[in-house]
Design a protein around this motif. Structure first.
Motif, PDB file in Angstrom:
ATOM      1  N   PHE A  91      -3.064  -9.858  -1.440  1.00 53.24           N
ATOM      2  CA  PHE A  91      -2.349  -8.696  -0.927  1.00 53.24           C
ATOM      3  C   PHE A  91      -3.207  -7.458  -1.136  1.00 53.24           C
ATOM      4  O   PHE A  91      -3.878  -7.315  -2.155  1.00 53.24           O
ATOM      5  CB  PHE A  91      -1.012  -8.534  -1.657  1.00 53.24           C
ATOM      6  N   GLY A  92      -3.217  -6.578  -0.134  1.00 52.75           N
ATOM      7  CA  GLY A  92      -3.945  -5.330  -0.286  1.00 52.75           C
ATOM      8  C   GLY A  92      -3.247  -4.200   0.445  1.00 52.75           C
ATOM      9  O   GLY A  92      -2.490  -4.425   1.399  1.00 52.75           O
ATOM     10  N   HIS A  93      -3.477  -2.972   0.001  1.00 53.60           N
ATOM     11  CA  HIS A  93      -2.901  -1.810   0.674  1.00 53.60           C
ATOM     12  C   HIS A  93      -3.842  -0.625   0.536  1.00 53.60           C
ATOM     13  O   HIS A  93      -4.705  -0.580  -0.350  1.00 53.60           O
ATOM     14  CB  HIS A  93      -1.525  -1.462   0.106  1.00 53.60           C
ATOM     15  N   PHE A  94      -3.669   0.330   1.430  1.00 55.92           N
ATOM     16  CA  PHE A  94      -4.507   1.529   1.437  1.00 55.92           C
ATOM     17  C   PHE A  94      -3.676   2.672   2.003  1.00 55.92           C
ATOM     18  O   PHE A  94      -2.940   2.489   2.988  1.00 55.92           O
ATOM     19  CB  PHE A  94      -5.741   1.310   2.305  1.00 55.92           C
ATOM     20  N   THR A  95      -3.775   3.852   1.421  1.00 58.10           N
ATOM     21  CA  THR A  95      -3.113   5.035   1.960  1.00 58.10           C
ATOM     22  C   THR A  95      -4.128   6.160   2.114  1.00 58.10           C
ATOM     23  O   THR A  95      -5.054   6.301   1.319  1.00 58.10           O
ATOM     24  CB  THR A  95      -1.971   5.518   1.044  1.00 58.10           C
ATOM     25  N   ASP A  96      -3.929   6.927   3.175  1.00 53.23           N
ATOM     26  CA  ASP A  96      -4.794   8.082   3.438  1.00 53.23           C
ATOM     27  C   ASP A  96      -3.952   9.126   4.151  1.00 53.23           C
ATOM     28  O   ASP A  96      -3.829   9.104   5.382  1.00 53.23           O
ATOM     29  CB  ASP A  96      -5.984   7.674   4.307  1.00 53.23           C
ATOM     30  N   GLY A  97      -3.339  10.012   3.379  1.00 52.94           N
ATOM     31  CA  GLY A  97      -2.484  11.025   3.978  1.00 52.94           C
ATOM     32  C   GLY A  97      -1.344  10.393   4.747  1.00 52.94           C
ATOM     33  O   GLY A  97      -0.495   9.699   4.165  1.00 52.94           O
ATOM     34  N   PRO A  98      -1.292  10.580   6.065  1.00 48.17           N
ATOM     35  CA  PRO A  98      -0.146  10.095   6.847  1.00 48.17           C
ATOM     36  C   PRO A  98      -0.188   8.604   7.167  1.00 48.17           C
ATOM     37  O   PRO A  98       0.732   8.092   7.813  1.00 48.17           O
ATOM     38  CB  PRO A  98      -0.252  10.917   8.135  1.00 48.17           C
ATOM     39  N   VAL A  99      -1.232   7.912   6.736  1.00 47.60           N
ATOM     40  CA  VAL A  99      -1.413   6.505   7.121  1.00 47.60           C
ATOM     41  C   VAL A  99      -1.375   5.589   5.908  1.00 47.60           C
ATOM     42  O   VAL A  99      -1.924   5.922   4.843  1.00 47.60           O
ATOM     43  CB  VAL A  99      -2.746   6.317   7.872  1.00 47.60           C
TER      44      VAL A  99
END
Length: 637
Positions: free
Chosen positions: A35-43
């Motif tokens: 499992f992986g996740h990434f956030t960058d401001g609105p995304v």
């Protein structure tokens, strides 16, 4: 092979892991290995991993470019990734991993959307450019991997491999798309990019879309099927040699893997030929067959069980063979599970496929399938002949439309859907014509043109439905399905085959149509009258009795079971008490149609399966009352 999901808050609110995590958890079956996740401001981008190529953590996703500008969540396999990698390295690209994920990312960075036409494989992905603040969504040319998207009222755009991931987004609400339901009840399929979930669209095959804060444009088609009768084709002998080479190349390409690969093995030429060639490179590979208890079957259904043919081929190709035998009650037990994983219905009965994927998943993580062979090489002559004599597109389309009204008699249709809103009564004939929006349809048609139009139609609709179904059911068991017939080079070749190497008797059909006294005999096609070039070449790899056998679809003897062992189940679900499906169809009309089958008057097995599925689907969904919404944008040229 994986599951993907993502959020783009186009009005600038930060996207959070808390909002993303339920979406990704909803599709854990698609990728139990990581499992992986990434956030960058609105995304926010999420990923579930089923490790097939480069099993190391280096290829974990979301995957990021070295400069931190691009971020990718990707589902699929690129079979030509090594060739692309060599080309990219020649241009100075430095790679840090051995897998295809980084190759896809670097290809998109270097070539942009032009890279999509270079990819030979199956894929769906979301790519975030943090500098341009642009989200790119794309689906492979044939539609092997699905990609759903939905625009929320607050401007948020959601995307995922399955609808259930969208439903897990906090605050997500949907209702029944009644127009899509009318499509399904007409064609046993949905031809537009609608789904039964209002406001949720299925990305069209071979399409890409670029979403920014300012706009959510319609998907743009970067590739389309193009069946054309060649003006000066090579000799038949030359075409046979080229087909043999391309088919062997395709199977070899799709054996790239760092885990075990198996193959489905029915009694037919498609899966048999794939198995024959794959077994040369993978000694003692595992093969899988699903058969049926035929003790209560009758008529043509007696030929549905192909276990004996499959066992014969397993012996010849020295495979490690496994089989399962289905009985009438197996459909009843599996239906809730199938509905939960496949979500909305597509095409026909699929529970045999459920059990096939379940069987294969016990032994391998990757399985080869013969899907696409019929659609590309002319496997449905009895369907093509029905419109082969038309000389203008309008007459052709009307004739083929009438044939593809698969489920409900015309005289009963409006009454059956009486409970739906008046606005749901869409013009399904117009929808049918819309499938050909990208095709030149003016001028006088020859029989060969009608054949090519029919193949185009079925590749865009029937094959698309089959692929969505196959993806959902295999990934329900964490199993990757590969389709060697849907190799770029092989498909391009197939679309240029002359008509006389696809089906028999095309000219004879025209002659008999012109001879009005013989018109009643027009549709005389036998189910071994198609795929002529493929049969000729595959006879080099499988026994002649397989290469030239009568075609048999993968179907259970439902016509017999529904009025036999499963009759109580059908009555209980559809005819007694107050079934859930009464919300969307008139139960009196439905009851008359179902009783026609149970009494042995008319074979309505397709309709009964669809009603059983829809009844279970409605029970399983938390749907809101239908509300008027603007139509989802259609794919652009």
């Amino acid at each position: 092979m994986c599951g993907i999901a993502g959020i783009f808050n186009r009005r600038g609110r930060p996207a959070t892991v808390n909002a993303l995590a339920p979406m990704v958890s909803a599709i854990v079956h698609r990728g139990p290995d990581g499992f992986g996740h990434f956030t960058d401001g609105p995304v926010a981008l999420g990923h579930r991993r089923l490790s097939i190529i480069d099993l190391s953590d280096a290829s974990s996703q979301p995957f990021h470019s070295r400069d931190g500008r691009y971020h990718l969540t990707y589902n699929g396999e690129l079979y030509n990734y090594r060739e692309l990698r060599t080309e990219l390295e020649a241009k100075g690209v430095v790679f840090e991993t051995d897998g295809d994920t980084e190759v896809l990312l670097q290809s998109m960075i270097l070539w942009g959307d032009a890279a999509l036409k270079r990819f030979n494989g199956m894929f769906a992905f979301g790519l975030w450019d943090s500098v341009e603040e642009r989200l790119t969504l794309a689906r492979d040319r044939f539609g092997v991997k699905p990609l759903y998207w939905s625009k929320q009222t607050d401007g948020t755009l959601l995307f995922a491999s399955e609808v259930k991931a969208l439903q897990a987004y906090p605050g997500f609400r949907t209702s029944l798309d009644q127009k899509a339901l009318v499509e399904y009840l007409t064609f046993q399929n949905i031809f537009t990019d609608r789904t039964l979930y209002q406001g949720v669209s299925l990305m069209p095959q071979g399409s890409v879309m670029h979403v920014t804060r300012d706009a959510v444009p319609a998907p743009v088609r970067y590739w389309d099927f193009d069946f054309q009768e060649p003006e000066n084709p090579p000799s038949d002998a030359e075409l046979f040699e080229e087909l043999d080479y391309l088919f062997r190349q395709s199977v070899s390409r799709q054996l790239v893997s760092d885990v075990d690969i198996g193959s489905y093995l029915s009694g037919g030429v498609d899966s048999g030929s794939i198995t024959a060639l794959a077994a040369r490179e993978l000694p003692y590979m595992k093969t899988f067959t699903v058969g049926f208890d035929m003790s209560s079957a009758s008529g043509v259904e007696l030929g549905y069980d192909e276990r004996a043919k499959a066992e014969r081929m397993s012996y010849l190709f020295k495979t490690e063979h496994y089989e399962a035998v289905l009985k009438a009650g197996d459909m009843e037990r599996a239906l809730p599970l199938i509905v939960g994983h496949q979500e909305e219905p597509r095409v026909g009965q699929c529970y045999p496929n459920w059990y096939a994927t379940k069987l294969a998943s016990r032994f391998v993580k990757v399985v080869l399938s013969g899907g696409g062979g019929d659609e590309l090489f002319g496997g449905y002559p009895w369907r093509y002949y029905r419109a082969a004599t038309k000389t203008d597109f309008s007459s052709y389309a009307d004739t083929y439309y009438d044939f593809w009204q698969r489920l409900v008699p015309n005289e009963a249709f409006d009454a059956l859907i009486g409970p739906l809103d008046a606005s749901a009564h869409v013009d399904t004939r117009e929808i049918f014509h819309g499938v050909f929006d990208q095709v030149q349809t003016s001028g006088r048609l020859r029989a060969e043109d009608c054949l090519n139009l029919s193949q185009y139609f079925e590749a865009k609709t029937f094959l698309n439905g089959l692929l969505v179904m196959e993806d959902k059911l295999s990934m329900a068991h964490s199993l990757e399905t590969r389709v060697p017939f849907l190799d770029n080079d092989l498909a391009d070749f197939a679309m240029r085959l002359p008509a006389h190497l696809k089906v028999k008797n095309l000219k004879e059909v025209v002659r008999m149509d012109e001879n009005k006294s013989a018109k009643g005999e027009k549709y005389f096609a036998k189910t071994k009258d198609g795929k002529l070039a493929l049969r000729e070449v595959m006879s080099r790899h499988v026994p002649d009795e397989i290469a030239n056998a009568v075609k048999q679809g993968f179907s259970a003897p439902d016509a017999s079971w529904f009025k036999g062992e499963s009759i109580d189940f059908v009555r209980r679900k559809l005819l007694e008490d107050e079934p859930a499906i009464s919300e969307i169809v008139d139960t009196n009309v439905m009851g008359d149609l179902v009783e026609d089958h149970l009494n042995g008057e008319t074979n309505r097995r397709l309709l009964i399966w669809s009603l059983l599925y829809l009844n279970e689907w409605i029970q399983s969904q938390d749907l809101q009352p239908a509300t008027p919404e603007p139509e989802a944008p259609k794919a652009a040229a």
